[in-house]
Write an enzyme that holds these catalytic residues in place. Structure first.
Site, mmCIF file in Angstrom:
data_model
loop_
_atom_site.group_PDB
_atom_site.id
_atom_site.type_symbol
_atom_site.label_atom_id
_atom_site.label_comp_id
_atom_site.label_asym_id
_atom_site.label_seq_id
_atom_site.Cartn_x
_atom_site.Cartn_y
_atom_site.Cartn_z
ATOM 1 N N CYS A 121 -5.898 38.530 -8.794
ATOM 2 C CA CYS A 121 -5.578 39.531 -7.777
ATOM 3 C C CYS A 121 -6.067 40.903 -8.208
ATOM 4 C CB CYS A 121 -4.076 39.556 -7.546
ATOM 5 S SG CYS A 121 -3.426 38.004 -6.947
ATOM 6 N N THR A 155 -8.654 34.401 -3.347
ATOM 7 C CA THR A 155 -8.954 32.972 -3.373
ATOM 8 C C THR A 155 -7.804 32.242 -4.060
ATOM 9 O OG1 THR A 155 -11.303 33.446 -3.538
ATOM 10 C CG2 THR A 155 -10.612 31.232 -4.181
ATOM 11 N N GLN A 276 -49.008 23.369 5.777
ATOM 12 C CA GLN A 276 -48.844 24.306 4.649
ATOM 13 C C GLN A 276 -47.714 25.302 4.893
ATOM 14 O OE1 GLN A 276 -52.379 26.430 3.427
ATOM 15 N NE2 GLN A 276 -52.794 24.952 1.814
ATOM 16 N N GLU A 360 -16.758 38.463 -6.244
ATOM 17 C CA GLU A 360 -16.919 38.698 -7.698
ATOM 18 C C GLU A 360 -17.902 39.849 -7.970
ATOM 19 O OE1 GLU A 360 -16.333 35.813 -10.509
ATOM 20 O OE2 GLU A 360 -15.454 34.346 -9.144
ATOM 21 N N THR A 362 -20.150 42.651 -5.293
ATOM 22 C CA THR A 362 -21.295 42.494 -4.380
ATOM 23 C C THR A 362 -22.594 42.512 -5.193
ATOM 24 O OG1 THR A 362 -21.550 44.875 -4.127
ATOM 25 C CG2 THR A 362 -20.080 43.766 -2.539
HETATM 26 N N1 CAA Z 1 -16.626 45.236 -20.126
HETATM 27 C C1 CAA Z 1 -15.836 46.048 -20.878
HETATM 28 N N2 CAA Z 1 -15.544 47.334 -20.518
HETATM 29 C C2 CAA Z 1 -16.079 47.775 -19.374
HETATM 30 C C3 CAA Z 1 -16.894 46.988 -18.550
HETATM 31 C C4 CAA Z 1 -17.184 45.661 -18.988
HETATM 32 N N3 CAA Z 1 -17.982 44.862 -18.270
HETATM 33 N N4 CAA Z 1 -17.285 47.701 -17.475
HETATM 34 C C5 CAA Z 1 -16.709 48.909 -17.612
HETATM 35 N N5 CAA Z 1 -15.979 48.950 -18.758
HETATM 36 C C6 CAA Z 1 -15.214 50.076 -19.299
HETATM 37 C C7 CAA Z 1 -16.120 51.297 -19.517
HETATM 38 O O1 CAA Z 1 -16.721 51.261 -20.774
HETATM 39 C C8 CAA Z 1 -15.125 52.433 -19.385
HETATM 40 O O2 CAA Z 1 -14.383 52.507 -20.568
HETATM 41 P P1 CAA Z 1 -14.147 53.937 -21.320
HETATM 42 O O3 CAA Z 1 -13.521 54.846 -20.315
HETATM 43 O O4 CAA Z 1 -13.271 53.577 -22.466
HETATM 44 O O5 CAA Z 1 -15.511 54.404 -21.721
HETATM 45 C C9 CAA Z 1 -14.189 51.921 -18.312
HETATM 46 O O6 CAA Z 1 -14.256 50.497 -18.326
HETATM 47 C C10 CAA Z 1 -14.503 52.417 -16.921
HETATM 48 O O7 CAA Z 1 -15.834 52.037 -16.681
HETATM 49 P P2 CAA Z 1 -16.710 52.676 -15.529
HETATM 50 O O8 CAA Z 1 -16.525 54.168 -15.533
HETATM 51 O O9 CAA Z 1 -18.075 52.109 -15.640
HETATM 52 O O10 CAA Z 1 -15.975 52.095 -14.220
HETATM 53 P P3 CAA Z 1 -16.280 52.348 -12.697
HETATM 54 O O11 CAA Z 1 -15.028 52.761 -12.039
HETATM 55 O O12 CAA Z 1 -17.498 53.200 -12.528
HETATM 56 O O13 CAA Z 1 -16.570 50.845 -12.158
HETATM 57 C C11 CAA Z 1 -17.908 48.935 -11.601
HETATM 58 C C12 CAA Z 1 -17.590 50.045 -12.609
HETATM 59 C C13 CAA Z 1 -18.997 48.102 -12.281
HETATM 60 C C14 CAA Z 1 -18.422 49.461 -10.284
HETATM 61 C C15 CAA Z 1 -16.634 48.068 -11.387
HETATM 62 O O14 CAA Z 1 -15.655 48.770 -10.624
HETATM 63 C C16 CAA Z 1 -16.914 46.744 -10.695
HETATM 64 O O15 CAA Z 1 -17.384 45.801 -11.318
HETATM 65 N N6 CAA Z 1 -16.609 46.644 -9.390
HETATM 66 C C17 CAA Z 1 -16.684 45.373 -8.677
HETATM 67 C C18 CAA Z 1 -15.346 44.710 -8.638
HETATM 68 C C19 CAA Z 1 -15.455 43.245 -8.410
HETATM 69 O O16 CAA Z 1 -16.303 42.557 -8.954
HETATM 70 N N7 CAA Z 1 -14.524 42.714 -7.613
HETATM 71 C C20 CAA Z 1 -14.473 41.314 -7.382
HETATM 72 C C21 CAA Z 1 -13.096 40.926 -7.033
HETATM 73 S S1 CAA Z 1 -12.651 39.372 -7.672
HETATM 74 C C22 CAA Z 1 -13.157 38.233 -6.539
HETATM 75 O O17 CAA Z 1 -13.999 38.422 -5.733
HETATM 76 C C23 CAA Z 1 -12.476 36.980 -6.803
HETATM 77 C C24 CAA Z 1 -12.359 35.947 -5.779
HETATM 78 O O18 CAA Z 1 -11.360 35.830 -5.099
HETATM 79 C C25 CAA Z 1 -13.381 34.902 -5.761
#
Ligand code: CAA
Length: 376
Positions: A121, A155, A276, A360, A362
């Protein structure tokens, strides 16, 4: 470099393929039409050992790796991407426990996930891509955490044994105030509304999940205060590989259906496979499928060998889902008017796999992840 699968991996692939083609594929169209959640088949998949395979053996699981997950994902995706999502998205609850759970927490929560589904979640109605902006609250009261808020597009929400819930605390702003909390599926105060009217993946159970004064022990928090967002990001860095794997299944199915149809359909006095214009579509599908599979298995290998994998996994998820979407669209084109009708399976492939470009993270977010890793 060795591209061979081990005998065990081949056996898992064979088992998953047999289950997918004999049990899932023949039923998928009907589930899609009626929005049926196939509870019995989910149980059958769990009994066969296809669910949550990454749970370590010492906690009752199979202790298998990401490559094995990818093999299962491709086979399930081939038969029905919606069913694949039910099984593989469950991993989103297993991985945070593996990454951040203590031995005591693993002992407490893994047994319920060996045969039961998990749900992750993170998303809310007002935040999807900007995951750190979550509003669901976790308050610390005595020895308990009280969770209040509503999660969206979850999901397995409503049909799972275990929720992993990302919440905000008062302790700090932004991601520094986030926590990751395990909530049992039957905890008092948890309710859900099933979401209807999805374009595809209609057999997978997707819900709005409401947490109203849900009380769990403090010991249900994974990691510490401020760790929630990073646990979620690290989880997605792994599980995006399963989205890539399901996409491979869809792309392979699109290709198989197109080859089959092109051989039998005649136009201008010969099978259309002689043209083709059709051959190039088939060749492009094959090129996309094979290159995406290489990237997906490579990303899985990185995870299984404890190497940095965030970039490779984002590339795999983005490329494989784009390839599968395009393969499904081209499969409809090869089928012509028939492809547009639900008598043939290809229109469902397109509707189903659209979601792979969205959930997961976009595919635009995957590009953000890749670009940031280049420019950091
Ligand atoms: N691993 C470890 N740490 C990470 C990281 C990673 N992959 N990505 C970011 N961090 C850390 C950064 O280093 C930073 O740490 P510090 O402050 O200590 O330096 C902190 O997290 C914040 O990072 P950002 O400033 O980069 O974060 P942001 O707010 O700019 O967001 C983003 C980054 C990549 C856009 C992120 O918000 C993201 O991935 N968004 C997409 C969300 C997503 O995938 N949602 C899917 C929902 S789940 C789903 O769909 C499931 C389902 O039901 C099937």
């Amino acid at each position: 470099m060795n591209f061979d699968l081990t005998p065990e991996q081949k056996e898992i692939q064979r088992l998953a393929r047999q289950f997918a083609t004999e049990q899932i594929l023949p039923r998928a169209a009907e589930w899609d039409r009626n929005e049926t959640y196939p509870a019995e088949m989910v149980q059958a998949a769990a009994d066969l050992g296809l669910l949550n395979i990454g749970i370590p053996e010492e906690y009752g699981g199979l202790g298998l790796g990401m490559l094995e997950e990818a093999l299962i994902g491709e086979e399930l995706g081939y038969a029905c991407m919606g069913f694949d999502t039910i099984i593989l998205a469950s991993d989103l609850a297993v991985v945070p426990l593996k990454l951040a759970g203590t031995d005591e927490q693993k002992k407490r929560f893994f047994p319920g996930l060996v045969k039961g589904l998990g749900a992750f979640c993170l998303s809310e109605a007002d935040n999807g891509s900007d995951a750190a902006a979550m509003k669901t609250k976790a308050e610390f009261v005595g020895d308990e955490i009280v969770v209040n808020g509503t999660k969206m597009w979850i999901t397995n929400g409503g049909v799972c044994s275990t929720y992993v819930v990302l919440c905000r605390t008062e302790h700090a702003q932004g991601h520094l105030g986030t926590v990751c909390v395990v909530v049992p599926g039957d905890a008092p105060g948890v309710s859900h509304n099933k979401l209807h009217g999805k374009m595809g993946q209609r057999c997978s159970y997707t819900a709005e999940v409401i947490f109203e004064n849900v009380r769990v022990p403090k010991s249900n928090m994974l990691g510490g205060i401020g760790d929630g967002f990073k646990i979620a990001m690290k989880t997605l860095d792994r599980t995006r590989i399963t989205v890539a794997a399901g996409s491979l299944g869809v792309a392979r199915r699109a290709l198989d259906e197109s080859v089959k149809y092109a051989r039998t359909r005649h136009a201008f006095g010969a099978p259309i496979s002689n043209l083709q214009a059709i051959q190039f579509k088939l060749a492009d599908m094959k090129m996309g499928l094979d290159t995406s599979r290489l990237q997906t298995h490579y990303a899985a290998w990185l995870v299984d060998n404890d190497r940095p994998h965030a970039q490779a996994s984002a590339i795999a998820k983005c490329r494989a889902s784009d390839v599968a979407f395009s393969a499904a669209a081209e499969a409809i084109q090869v089928h012509g008017g028939y492809g547009y009708m639900n008598d043939f399976p290809v229109e469902k492939l397109l509707r189903d796999v659209k979601l792979n470009q969205i959930y997961e993270g976009t595919n635009e977010i995957q590009r953000v992840v890749v670009a940031r890793s280049l420019l950091r």
